[in-house]
Design a protein around this motif. Structure first.
Motif, PDB file in Angstrom:
ATOM      1  N   SER A  30       0.809  -1.224   0.000  1.00 21.74           N
ATOM      2  CA  SER A  30       0.000   0.000   0.000  1.00 21.74           C
ATOM      3  C   SER A  30       0.838   1.267   0.000  1.00 21.74           C
ATOM      4  O   SER A  30       0.312   2.353  -0.283  1.00 21.74           O
ATOM      5  N   PHE A  31       2.114   1.145   0.312  1.00 23.66           N
ATOM      6  CA  PHE A  31       2.957   2.318   0.523  1.00 23.66           C
ATOM      7  C   PHE A  31       3.950   2.575  -0.590  1.00 23.66           C
ATOM      8  O   PHE A  31       4.781   3.474  -0.489  1.00 23.66           O
ATOM      9  N   ARG A  32       3.877   1.765  -1.640  1.00 25.75           N
ATOM     10  CA  ARG A  32       4.832   1.934  -2.731  1.00 25.75           C
ATOM     11  C   ARG A  32       4.130   1.959  -4.075  1.00 25.75           C
ATOM     12  O   ARG A  32       3.123   1.267  -4.282  1.00 25.75           O
ATOM     13  N   ALA A  33       4.690   2.756  -4.987  1.00 25.53           N
ATOM     14  CA  ALA A  33       4.254   2.672  -6.368  1.00 25.53           C
ATOM     15  C   ALA A  33       4.625   1.307  -6.922  1.00 25.53           C
ATOM     16  O   ALA A  33       5.598   0.682  -6.477  1.00 25.53           O
ATOM     17  N   MET A  34       3.850   0.837  -7.884  1.00 20.91           N
ATOM     18  CA  MET A  34       4.098  -0.450  -8.521  1.00 20.91           C
ATOM     19  C   MET A  34       4.241  -0.251 -10.022  1.00 20.91           C
ATOM     20  O   MET A  34       3.679   0.700 -10.592  1.00 20.91           O
ATOM     21  N   GLY A  35       4.978  -1.146 -10.645  1.00 28.41           N
ATOM     22  CA  GLY A  35       5.178  -1.023 -12.077  1.00 28.41           C
ATOM     23  C   GLY A  35       5.206  -2.373 -12.768  1.00 28.41           C
ATOM     24  O   GLY A  35       5.475  -3.396 -12.141  1.00 28.41           O
ATOM     25  N   TRP A  36       4.906  -2.346 -14.060  1.00 26.72           N
ATOM     26  CA  TRP A  36       5.022  -3.522 -14.915  1.00 26.72           C
ATOM     27  C   TRP A  36       6.149  -3.285 -15.917  1.00 26.72           C
ATOM     28  O   TRP A  36       6.251  -2.211 -16.509  1.00 26.72           O
ATOM     29  N   TYR A  37       6.954  -4.337 -16.085  1.00 29.37           N
ATOM     30  CA  TYR A  37       8.057  -4.327 -17.038  1.00 29.37           C
ATOM     31  C   TYR A  37       7.813  -5.384 -18.090  1.00 29.37           C
ATOM     32  O   TYR A  37       7.171  -6.402 -17.833  1.00 29.37           O
ATOM     33  N   CYS A  38       8.397  -5.181 -19.267  1.00 25.56           N
ATOM     34  CA  CYS A  38       8.382  -6.194 -20.315  1.00 25.56           C
ATOM     35  C   CYS A  38       9.810  -6.470 -20.774  1.00 25.56           C
ATOM     36  O   CYS A  38      10.571  -5.524 -21.025  1.00 25.56           O
ATOM     37  N   GLN A  39      10.158  -7.737 -20.862  1.00 24.88           N
ATOM     38  CA  GLN A  39      11.444  -8.125 -21.429  1.00 24.88           C
ATOM     39  C   GLN A  39      11.188  -8.890 -22.709  1.00 24.88           C
ATOM     40  O   GLN A  39      10.773 -10.055 -22.678  1.00 24.88           O
ATOM     41  N   GLN A 100      11.979   3.882  -4.445  1.00 28.78           N
ATOM     42  CA  GLN A 100      11.866   5.210  -3.841  1.00 28.78           C
ATOM     43  C   GLN A 100      13.226   5.819  -3.516  1.00 28.78           C
ATOM     44  O   GLN A 100      13.340   6.651  -2.616  1.00 28.78           O
ATOM     45  N   LYS A 101      14.257   5.410  -4.271  1.00 25.34           N
ATOM     46  CA  LYS A 101      15.601   5.939  -4.023  1.00 25.34           C
ATOM     47  C   LYS A 101      15.879   7.190  -4.837  1.00 25.34           C
ATOM     48  O   LYS A 101      16.821   7.903  -4.568  1.00 25.34           O
ATOM     49  N   SER A 102      15.071   7.416  -5.844  1.00 27.88           N
ATOM     50  CA  SER A 102      15.276   8.591  -6.692  1.00 27.88           C
ATOM     51  C   SER A 102      13.931   8.996  -7.268  1.00 27.88           C
ATOM     52  O   SER A 102      12.913   8.375  -6.991  1.00 27.88           O
ATOM     53  N   GLY A 103      13.930   9.996  -8.116  1.00 26.70           N
ATOM     54  CA  GLY A 103      12.687  10.423  -8.741  1.00 26.70           C
ATOM     55  C   GLY A 103      12.264   9.558  -9.894  1.00 26.70           C
ATOM     56  O   GLY A 103      11.178   9.761 -10.450  1.00 26.70           O
ATOM     57  N   VAL A 104      13.090   8.569 -10.230  1.00 27.08           N
ATOM     58  CA  VAL A 104      12.784   7.675 -11.341  1.00 27.08           C
ATOM     59  C   VAL A 104      12.416   6.308 -10.788  1.00 27.08           C
ATOM     60  O   VAL A 104      13.101   5.798  -9.886  1.00 27.08           O
TER      61      VAL A 104
END
Length: 121
Positions: A30-39, A100-104
């Motif tokens: 609940s406290f982190r953004a989540m993302g999907w990657y494709c390889q 959450q270590k940088s803006g990216v």
């Protein structure tokens, strides 16, 4: 230990749809953004969609208007609805949380096994 379990991939024809799911263990969700990657075959893993804790979404140009990322914090699950699929969408899809270590957006946890998406022409 955090585990990320992706599912929902498969073989579809061009123009088809799939819905991917990623179930996460742990209290971080609940406290982190989540993302999907494709390889894609022979290529590096690329970020295709992200969603913040509050539901703000962002997409790679290649999938804008075709993919929709969403999340259910009660189920610790993030989804990727894929529509109008193209052969170039073929690859293994993974999810991860933002470090959450940088803006990216950058992956925080060990990768899961991913789920294979194959789009035939």
């Amino acid at each position: 230990q955090v585990q990320l379990v992706e599912s929902g991939g498969g073989l579809v024809q061009t123009g088809g749809s799939l819905r991917l799911s990623c179930a996460a263990s742990g209290s971080f969700f609940s406290f982190r953004a989540m993302g999907w990657y494709c390889q894609a075959p022979g290529k590096q893993r690329e970020l295709v969609a992200t969603i913040t804790e509050g539901g703000v979404t962002n997409y790679a140009d290649s999938v804008k208007g075709r993919f929709t990322i969403s999340r259910d914090n009660a189920k610790n699950t993030v989804y990727l609805q894929m529509s109008s699929l193209k052969p170039e969408d073929t690859g293994i899809y993974y999810c991860n949380a933002d470090s959450q270590k940088s803006g990216v957006f950058s992956p925080r946890y060990r990768w899961g096994q991913g789920t294979q998406v194959t789009v035939s022409s």
